[in-house]
Motif scaffolding. Sequence first.
Motif, mmCIF file in Angstrom:
data_model
loop_
_atom_site.group_PDB
_atom_site.id
_atom_site.type_symbol
_atom_site.label_atom_id
_atom_site.label_comp_id
_atom_site.label_asym_id
_atom_site.label_seq_id
_atom_site.Cartn_x
_atom_site.Cartn_y
_atom_site.Cartn_z
ATOM 1 N N UNK A 100 0.824 -1.216 0.000
ATOM 2 C CA UNK A 100 0.000 0.000 0.000
ATOM 3 C C UNK A 100 0.851 1.257 0.000
ATOM 4 N N UNK A 101 1.905 1.270 0.792
ATOM 5 C CA UNK A 101 2.794 2.428 0.839
ATOM 6 C C UNK A 101 3.479 2.622 -0.512
ATOM 7 N N UNK A 102 3.934 1.529 -1.128
ATOM 8 C CA UNK A 102 4.596 1.629 -2.430
ATOM 9 C C UNK A 102 3.638 2.128 -3.506
ATOM 10 N N UNK A 103 2.413 1.603 -3.513
ATOM 11 C CA UNK A 103 1.428 2.037 -4.515
ATOM 12 C C UNK A 103 1.066 3.500 -4.283
ATOM 13 N N UNK A 104 0.804 3.871 -3.049
ATOM 14 C CA UNK A 104 0.436 5.259 -2.740
ATOM 15 C C UNK A 104 1.570 6.221 -3.097
ATOM 16 N N UNK A 105 2.796 5.834 -2.773
ATOM 17 C CA UNK A 105 3.949 6.681 -3.120
ATOM 18 C C UNK A 105 4.070 6.826 -4.628
ATOM 19 N N UNK A 106 3.868 5.732 -5.339
ATOM 20 C CA UNK A 106 3.923 5.784 -6.798
ATOM 21 C C UNK A 106 2.822 6.646 -7.384
ATOM 22 N N UNK A 107 1.651 6.617 -6.767
ATOM 23 C CA UNK A 107 0.552 7.459 -7.245
ATOM 24 C C UNK A 107 0.828 8.930 -6.976
ATOM 25 N N UNK A 108 1.516 9.217 -5.877
ATOM 26 C CA UNK A 108 1.869 10.609 -5.588
ATOM 27 C C UNK A 108 2.877 11.151 -6.599
ATOM 28 N N UNK A 109 3.810 10.289 -7.035
ATOM 29 C CA UNK A 109 4.817 10.721 -8.001
ATOM 30 C C UNK A 109 4.179 11.048 -9.347
ATOM 31 N N UNK A 110 3.280 10.313 -9.738
ATOM 32 C CA UNK A 110 2.438 10.407 -10.940
ATOM 33 C C UNK A 110 1.651 9.118 -10.955
ATOM 34 N N UNK A 111 0.683 9.006 -11.723
ATOM 35 C CA UNK A 111 -0.174 7.829 -11.685
ATOM 36 C C UNK A 111 0.558 6.574 -12.175
ATOM 37 N N UNK A 120 2.395 -5.041 -10.563
ATOM 38 C CA UNK A 120 3.573 -5.917 -10.426
ATOM 39 C C UNK A 120 3.522 -6.773 -9.166
ATOM 40 N N UNK A 121 3.041 -6.225 -8.081
ATOM 41 C CA UNK A 121 3.088 -6.941 -6.798
ATOM 42 C C UNK A 121 1.694 -7.370 -6.307
ATOM 43 N N UNK A 122 0.709 -7.373 -7.175
ATOM 44 C CA UNK A 122 -0.676 -7.649 -6.780
ATOM 45 C C UNK A 122 -0.894 -9.069 -6.271
ATOM 46 N N UNK A 123 -0.083 -10.002 -6.646
ATOM 47 C CA UNK A 123 -0.302 -11.399 -6.286
ATOM 48 C C UNK A 123 0.394 -11.798 -4.987
ATOM 49 N N UNK A 143 6.447 -10.125 -7.726
ATOM 50 C CA UNK A 143 7.107 -9.352 -8.771
ATOM 51 C C UNK A 143 7.722 -10.248 -9.836
ATOM 52 N N UNK A 144 8.298 -11.364 -9.405
ATOM 53 C CA UNK A 144 8.908 -12.290 -10.360
ATOM 54 C C UNK A 144 7.848 -12.932 -11.262
ATOM 55 N N UNK A 145 6.680 -13.213 -10.705
ATOM 56 C CA UNK A 145 5.601 -13.793 -11.511
ATOM 57 C C UNK A 145 5.114 -12.834 -12.588
ATOM 58 N N UNK A 146 5.288 -11.556 -12.360
ATOM 59 C CA UNK A 146 4.813 -10.529 -13.290
ATOM 60 C C UNK A 146 5.783 -10.307 -14.450
ATOM 61 N N UNK A 147 7.008 -10.777 -14.319
ATOM 62 C CA UNK A 147 8.021 -10.559 -15.354
ATOM 63 C C UNK A 147 7.514 -10.962 -16.737
ATOM 64 N N UNK A 148 7.514 -10.021 -17.660
ATOM 65 C CA UNK A 148 7.089 -10.285 -19.025
ATOM 66 C C UNK A 148 5.585 -10.413 -19.214
ATOM 67 N N UNK A 149 4.818 -10.219 -18.141
ATOM 68 C CA UNK A 149 3.366 -10.372 -18.217
ATOM 69 C C UNK A 149 2.636 -9.143 -17.687
ATOM 70 N N UNK A 150 3.324 -8.031 -17.567
ATOM 71 C CA UNK A 150 2.735 -6.880 -16.901
ATOM 72 C C UNK A 150 1.440 -6.432 -17.570
#
Length: 192
Positions: A100-111, A120-123, A143-150
């Motif tokens: 949550x902190x990473x997503x919120x921080x990323x949203x603050x930087x720009x969407x 990337x980290x949803x699973x 994150x590793x599961x998301x590689x190449x499948x974003x």
Amino acid sequence: AHFRIAWRLFKRFRRVFLLSVLLLFASWVCLEIAVVVLRSWGIALHVALHIGFLILWSGLMVGIHRMALQVVDGQVPAMSDLTAFLRRGPSFLLAASLYSVAVFSGLLLLVLPGAYVAVRYALFGHAIATGEASAVDALRDAGALCEGRWWSLCYFMLLVLAFNLVGAALLGLGLLLSFPVSLLATASLFRT
């Protein structure tokens, strides 16, 4: 395809998933009743009640993720599976907080950075439910599961979000259907 699989599995095991979602809701109701009844005891008790609730709720979330994975794997879930992973609650809570902190921080930087991190980290919940991974390891595995499948994962997560928003829009009662079906669909995706 994952939603078709999830719908078929939900119809087969609807009782256990509906009861699980109702128990998640009941745990929140119990927290709110305790807060109201014990309001004169001060803020320290309120904080303790909320922390205890978050740990319990996180353990129940690991249990329901595990049940979804069991169903996708062809096993039959039991209500006891919901509480079988309560000890994993703190790991789930830490991973959910970091996420949550990473997503919120990323949203603050720009969407876009927030959206990237969210997908990337949803699973991470399913990663915690599969074994004894720590919070950081679960996020790393997700994150590793998301590689190449974003992009395909992003499309899938947008469908899950829309499905649950429709469920919430139906006075919240639609979440009794949308939450377990989307959880089963995500478990199906996780296994593939």
